[in-house]
Design an enzyme around this catalytic site. Structure first.
Site, mmCIF file in Angstrom:
data_model
loop_
_atom_site.group_PDB
_atom_site.id
_atom_site.type_symbol
_atom_site.label_atom_id
_atom_site.label_comp_id
_atom_site.label_asym_id
_atom_site.label_seq_id
_atom_site.Cartn_x
_atom_site.Cartn_y
_atom_site.Cartn_z
ATOM 1 N N LYS A 39 -22.528 2.456 -9.922
ATOM 2 C CA LYS A 39 -21.171 2.880 -10.270
ATOM 3 C C LYS A 39 -20.224 2.675 -9.086
ATOM 4 O O LYS A 39 -20.673 2.484 -7.948
ATOM 5 C CB LYS A 39 -21.203 4.352 -10.688
ATOM 6 C CG LYS A 39 -21.754 5.288 -9.604
ATOM 7 C CD LYS A 39 -22.128 6.645 -10.182
ATOM 8 C CE LYS A 39 -22.622 7.569 -9.080
ATOM 9 N NZ LYS A 39 -23.113 8.844 -9.620
ATOM 10 N N TYR A 249 2.321 5.884 15.382
ATOM 11 C CA TYR A 249 3.191 6.886 14.769
ATOM 12 C C TYR A 249 3.065 8.232 15.494
ATOM 13 O O TYR A 249 1.971 8.645 15.871
ATOM 14 C CB TYR A 249 2.807 7.087 13.301
ATOM 15 C CG TYR A 249 3.262 5.944 12.413
ATOM 16 C CD1 TYR A 249 4.613 5.627 12.283
ATOM 17 C CD2 TYR A 249 2.330 5.195 11.711
ATOM 18 C CE1 TYR A 249 5.024 4.580 11.459
ATOM 19 C CE2 TYR A 249 2.729 4.154 10.882
ATOM 20 C CZ TYR A 249 4.088 3.849 10.764
ATOM 21 O OH TYR A 249 4.496 2.831 9.966
HETATM 22 C C1 LIG Z 1 -24.260 9.115 -8.899
HETATM 23 C C2 LIG Z 1 -25.468 9.566 -9.641
HETATM 24 C C3 LIG Z 1 -26.750 9.287 -9.150
HETATM 25 C C4 LIG Z 1 -26.990 8.708 -7.775
HETATM 26 O O1 LIG Z 1 -26.877 9.758 -6.820
HETATM 27 P P1 LIG Z 1 -27.041 9.532 -5.253
HETATM 28 O O2 LIG Z 1 -26.901 10.906 -4.695
HETATM 29 O O3 LIG Z 1 -25.952 8.631 -4.828
HETATM 30 O O4 LIG Z 1 -28.385 8.941 -5.018
HETATM 31 C C5 LIG Z 1 -27.826 9.602 -9.951
HETATM 32 N N1 LIG Z 1 -27.646 10.192 -11.171
HETATM 33 C C6 LIG Z 1 -26.429 10.513 -11.640
HETATM 34 C C7 LIG Z 1 -26.306 11.170 -12.959
HETATM 35 C C8 LIG Z 1 -25.305 10.224 -10.891
HETATM 36 O O5 LIG Z 1 -24.101 10.569 -11.353
#
Ligand SMILES: *Cc1c(COP(=O)(O)O)cnc(C)c1O
Length: 345
Positions: A39, A249
């Site tokens: 994702k 800045y």
């Molecule tokens: C993002 C996510 C993961 C991965 O988690 P990490 O902590 O990045 O390893 C796994 N399962 C779900 C449902 C997630 O939303």
């Protein structure tokens, strides 16, 4: 066609380290196989750079959050290996899942109903075991809408796997109980940190994300996981400051003596947030402290210890994630996902 100018900032992705990390997490998952959370454009690193590497390493279960994230992933892997964590919110998303063959994660009774009304088919089912984000409540498992689902993977998600919290065992208990109460082909609970909690948490399929990309949410992972992302920037200008001149800045840095500085063409728009103030870039062994405030597109560094560095030379921001998170108070997850799209990856 005119050749595009080369960017002056790059995010080098160590694909060997990425493949190594997936294999390490797959091995640490014991009897279970490791999938991959891809994702948010592979946590900011780029689907087109990471998904083929994960696939070639042996991964065949890919998780995205949004339906809009599906298309770039299924350019590289079969649609039935891709699951959408947020599930279908309307008939159009149900139709899209059925047309492409991408697997929805059903997260509520409403989604179970939508999926069935759209024709149904294999899906994953998320049971909430305490994080209270998405997922049906354990008491809803007996609902006929849920019992009628064709569940490939029964899933839940840990809230505190990166801590030694009593909540981990409580969620494990809740998930074990859920497993008894609905037919499914596979069970999946652990994220990256959950893998390090031991075999009780592994079930059939694990879902690492962060640690694929070099994150180390628990100390047990530090000997196994390698850094994947290396932000580098070119010096686009050098200048001489006289004692008393200021940088950036709000003029927060004043040169104590005459000194030579370099201007880098990256800034907070590239995810190098103001929280990096006080940190240093590196060139070989040389530390090059950031001077003044980080701007949107520029950072000024001290070249006092590196008189040989000139315009066009490249410097690196140390991005070992646990260290960088400690340095900036920005989480390892955020350090990856903020990186932005001006880098040449
Ligand atoms: C993002 C996510 C993961 C991965 O988690 P990490 O902590 O990045 O390893 C796994 N399962 C779900 C449902 C997630 O939303």
């Amino acid at each position: 066609m005119t050749k595009l100018p080369t960017p002056t900032l790059k995010l080098d992705i160590d694909k060997d380290a990425l493949a190594h990390n997936w294999r390490a997490l797959d091995r640490m998952s014991g009897e279970a196989r490791a999938g991959a959370a891809v994702k948010a454009d592979c946590y900011g690193l780029g689907v087109e750079h990471c998904v083929p590497t994960l696939r070639d390493a042996g991964c065949r279960d890919f998780f995205v959050a949004h339906w809009s994230e599906v298309a770039p992933v299924i350019e590289h892997v079969p649609a039935k290996q891709v699951a959408v964590l947020h599930g279908p919110l309307n008939a159009a998303e149900v139709a899209y899942a059925r047309e492409t063959g991408v697997v929805p994660v059903i997260d509520s009774l409403r989604q179970a109903k939508l999926w069935a009304e759209g024709g149904g088919g294999p899906c994953h089912l998320m049971v909430d075991s305490g994080i209270n984000r998405l997922g049906i409540s354990p008491h809803e498992i007996s609902d006929p809408l849920v019992q009628a689902l064709d569940v490939q993977a029964l899933m839940s998600h840990l809230a505190c796997a990166d801590e030694d919290s009593a909540m981990n065992a409580r969620q494990l208990e809740t998930f074990r109980d859920a497993i008894q109460r609905i037919e499914h082909r596979e069970a999946s609970l652990a994220n990256s940190a959950g893998i390090a909690l031991g075999s009780a948490y592994h079930f059939d399929l694990t879902r690492p994300g962060l640690s694929l990309y070099g994150g180390m949410p628990r100390p047990e992972l530090e000997s196994e996981i390698r850094q994947v992302a290396y932000p580098r920037a070119a010096i686009i200008q050098t200048r001489q400051l006289s004692a008393g001149e200021t940088v950036g800045y709000n003029a927060t840095f004043t040169a104590p003596t005459q000194m030579r500085v370099g201007v880098l063409s990256l800034g907070y728009a590239d995810g190098i947030l103001r929280a990096w103030g006080g940190a240093s870039f590196e060139a070989g062994e040389k530390a090059l402290p950031i001077l003044g405030k980080v701007s949107m597109d520029m950072i000024v560094i001290d070249l006092s210890d590196a008189p040989d560095l000139a315009e066009g030379d490249w410097v690196e921001l140390p991005y070992h994630l646990p260290n960088a998170a400690q340095q900036t108070s920005v989480s390892q997850y955020e350090l990856l996902t903020v990186l932005g799209n001006r880098y040449q990856r």
